[in-house]
Design a protein around this motif. Structure first.
Motif, PDB file in Angstrom:
ATOM      1  N   GLY A 168      -5.706   3.920   5.860  1.00 18.62           N
ATOM      2  CA  GLY A 168      -5.927   5.193   6.312  1.00 18.62           C
ATOM      3  C   GLY A 168      -4.539   5.054   6.984  1.00 18.62           C
ATOM      4  N   VAL A 169      -5.121   4.039   8.222  1.00 18.28           N
ATOM      5  CA  VAL A 169      -3.806   3.411   9.550  1.00 18.28           C
ATOM      6  C   VAL A 169      -2.515   2.966   8.707  1.00 18.28           C
ATOM      7  N   VAL A 170      -2.032   2.910   7.667  1.00 21.43           N
ATOM      8  CA  VAL A 170      -0.702   3.353   7.083  1.00 21.43           C
ATOM      9  C   VAL A 170      -0.278   4.682   6.580  1.00 21.43           C
ATOM     10  N   LYS A 171      -1.199   5.200   5.997  1.00 23.48           N
ATOM     11  CA  LYS A 171      -1.344   6.933   6.133  1.00 23.48           C
ATOM     12  C   LYS A 171      -0.654   7.370   7.160  1.00 23.48           C
ATOM     13  N   LYS A 172      -1.362   7.168   7.865  1.00 25.95           N
ATOM     14  CA  LYS A 172      -1.100   8.063   9.271  1.00 25.95           C
ATOM     15  C   LYS A 172       0.583   7.521   9.546  1.00 25.95           C
ATOM     16  N   GLU A 177       2.917   8.932   7.226  1.00 22.16           N
ATOM     17  CA  GLU A 177       3.116  10.674   7.780  1.00 22.16           C
ATOM     18  C   GLU A 177       3.899  10.699   9.369  1.00 22.16           C
ATOM     19  N   LYS A 178       3.313   9.764   9.686  1.00 23.26           N
ATOM     20  CA  LYS A 178       4.309  10.406  11.406  1.00 23.26           C
ATOM     21  C   LYS A 178       5.732  10.265  11.094  1.00 23.26           C
ATOM     22  N   SER A 179       6.076   8.889  10.771  1.00 24.81           N
ATOM     23  CA  SER A 179       7.379   8.227  10.261  1.00 24.81           C
ATOM     24  C   SER A 179       8.140   8.870   9.681  1.00 24.81           C
ATOM     25  N   GLY A 180       7.730   9.923   8.760  1.00 29.06           N
ATOM     26  CA  GLY A 180       8.231  10.869   7.487  1.00 29.06           C
ATOM     27  C   GLY A 180       9.331   9.804   6.485  1.00 29.06           C
ATOM     28  N   ILE A 181       8.576   8.386   6.116  1.00 22.15           N
ATOM     29  CA  ILE A 181       8.493   7.553   5.286  1.00 22.15           C
ATOM     30  C   ILE A 181       9.190   8.392   3.987  1.00 22.15           C
ATOM     31  N   VAL A 182       8.846   8.990   3.472  1.00 16.96           N
ATOM     32  CA  VAL A 182       8.868   9.937   2.157  1.00 16.96           C
ATOM     33  C   VAL A 182      10.100  11.032   1.989  1.00 16.96           C
ATOM     34  N   ALA A 183       9.814  11.716   2.704  1.00 19.08           N
ATOM     35  CA  ALA A 183      11.419  12.132   3.671  1.00 19.08           C
ATOM     36  C   ALA A 183      12.604  11.627   3.255  1.00 19.08           C
ATOM     37  N   LYS A 184      12.652  10.916   4.185  1.00 18.20           N
ATOM     38  CA  LYS A 184      13.506  10.329   4.885  1.00 18.20           C
ATOM     39  C   LYS A 184      14.353   9.177   3.423  1.00 18.20           C
ATOM     40  N   TRP A 185      13.454   8.784   3.071  1.00 20.71           N
ATOM     41  CA  TRP A 185      13.144   7.455   1.447  1.00 20.71           C
ATOM     42  C   TRP A 185      14.148   9.045   0.249  1.00 20.71           C
ATOM     43  N   LEU A 203      13.522  -4.882  -1.707  1.00 23.38           N
ATOM     44  CA  LEU A 203      13.728  -3.902  -0.003  1.00 23.38           C
ATOM     45  C   LEU A 203      14.190  -2.793   0.128  1.00 23.38           C
ATOM     46  N   THR A 204      13.718  -1.974   0.435  1.00 21.66           N
ATOM     47  CA  THR A 204      14.785  -1.104   1.160  1.00 21.66           C
ATOM     48  C   THR A 204      15.146  -1.295   2.642  1.00 21.66           C
ATOM     49  N   PRO A 205      16.329  -0.529   3.644  1.00 24.79           N
ATOM     50  CA  PRO A 205      16.624  -0.056   4.377  1.00 24.79           C
ATOM     51  C   PRO A 205      15.844   0.460   5.359  1.00 24.79           C
ATOM     52  N   LEU A 206      14.695   0.988   5.206  1.00 21.94           N
ATOM     53  CA  LEU A 206      13.314   2.059   5.574  1.00 21.94           C
ATOM     54  C   LEU A 206      12.770   1.152   6.002  1.00 21.94           C
ATOM     55  N   ALA A 207      11.906   1.436   7.145  1.00 23.77           N
ATOM     56  CA  ALA A 207      10.480   0.538   7.488  1.00 23.77           C
ATOM     57  C   ALA A 207       9.882   1.112   8.425  1.00 23.77           C
ATOM     58  N   VAL A 208       8.784   1.070   7.914  1.00 21.74           N
ATOM     59  CA  VAL A 208       7.208   2.245   9.218  1.00 21.74           C
ATOM     60  C   VAL A 208       7.533   1.325  10.518  1.00 21.74           C
ATOM     61  N   PRO A 209       7.737   1.662  11.767  1.00 20.84           N
ATOM     62  CA  PRO A 209       7.496   1.131  12.977  1.00 20.84           C
ATOM     63  C   PRO A 209       6.237   1.164  13.393  1.00 20.84           C
ATOM     64  N   LYS A 210       6.635   0.395  13.796  1.00 20.65           N
ATOM     65  CA  LYS A 210       4.864  -0.773  14.582  1.00 20.65           C
ATOM     66  C   LYS A 210       3.869  -0.580  13.749  1.00 20.65           C
ATOM     67  N   LEU A 211       4.232  -0.578  12.510  1.00 20.79           N
ATOM     68  CA  LEU A 211       2.732  -0.656  11.876  1.00 20.79           C
ATOM     69  C   LEU A 211       1.975  -2.213  12.499  1.00 20.79           C
ATOM     70  N   PRO A 212       0.507  -2.333  12.833  1.00 19.05           N
ATOM     71  CA  PRO A 212      -0.407  -3.099  12.576  1.00 19.05           C
ATOM     72  C   PRO A 212      -0.282  -3.689  11.518  1.00 19.05           C
ATOM     73  N   ARG A 213      -0.523  -5.340  11.914  1.00 19.54           N
ATOM     74  CA  ARG A 213      -0.557  -6.351  11.088  1.00 19.54           C
ATOM     75  C   ARG A 213      -1.886  -5.816   9.863  1.00 19.54           C
ATOM     76  N   SER A 214      -2.017  -6.378   8.299  1.00 21.42           N
ATOM     77  CA  SER A 214      -3.261  -6.330   7.343  1.00 21.42           C
ATOM     78  C   SER A 214      -3.928  -4.337   8.148  1.00 21.42           C
ATOM     79  N   ASP A 229       0.684  -1.493  -0.135  1.00 19.17           N
ATOM     80  CA  ASP A 229      -0.396  -0.072  -0.482  1.00 19.17           C
ATOM     81  C   ASP A 229       0.755   0.891  -0.042  1.00 19.17           C
ATOM     82  N   GLY A 230       0.735   1.972  -1.013  1.00 16.34           N
ATOM     83  CA  GLY A 230       1.282   3.396  -0.584  1.00 16.34           C
ATOM     84  C   GLY A 230       0.860   4.499  -1.236  1.00 16.34           C
ATOM     85  N   PRO A 231      -0.383   4.700   0.278  1.00 16.82           N
ATOM     86  CA  PRO A 231      -0.942   6.350   0.001  1.00 16.82           C
ATOM     87  C   PRO A 231      -0.701   7.341  -0.110  1.00 16.82           C
TER      88      PRO A 231
END
Length: 137
Positions: free
Chosen positions: A76-80, A83-91, A61-72, A43-45
């Motif tokens: 909306g949750v993935v987007k939150k 955005e909270k972890s700032g993955i797009v900016a890190k990438w 696979l990239t070295p980046l990961a979203v911490p503590k993302l719940p399974r399935s 998912d890439g919201p």
């Protein structure tokens, strides 16, 4: 005593992946759920990649990961979490992403723009030669 693994990137929920194939090739997404040993739901919201099942062979696979993302987690949750972890900016700040962007920019140049680059490289080379010659003398 368990042996240390050489691998650092694992297929896991929350892992940021780069798509290698399909209409969204070159975009990043997040693994939302693992289906089996061949596919995962990605998912890439925030990057425009729709939620879909995707084979691992078309992912990097990239070295980046979203911490503590719940399974399935839903989109909306993935987007939150993204955005909270700032993955797009890190990438976008990684050298990998910068190299890909530069290559894409070079591919998009017109014939005249390639000629301008050639002239700029020539002038830079001449300046470097003159400075080195002056430094040696």
């Amino acid at each position: 005593m368990p042996q240390e693994s050489n691998f650092t990137r694992f297929v896991e929920v929350g892992r940021v992946v780069l798509l290698k194939a399909g209409p969204h090739a070159g975009h990043i997404a997040v693994i939302a759920e693992i289906i089996d040993h061949n596919r995962a739901i990605i998912d890439g919201p925030t990057t425009g990649v729709p939620r879909q099942a995707f084979p691992y062979r078309h992912l990097t696979l990239t070295p980046l990961a979203v911490p503590k993302l719940p399974r399935s987690a839903g989109s909306g949750v993935v987007k939150k979490y993204v955005e909270k972890s700032g993955i797009v900016a890190k990438w976008e700040s990684t050298s990998w992403a910068k190299t890909r962007a530069a290559a894409e920019k070079r591919r998009a140049l017109t014939d005249f723009e390639r000629f301008q680059v050639l002239i700029l490289k020539k002038s830079r080379r001449d300046k470097v030669r003159k400075v080195l010659k002056a430094a040696k003398a």
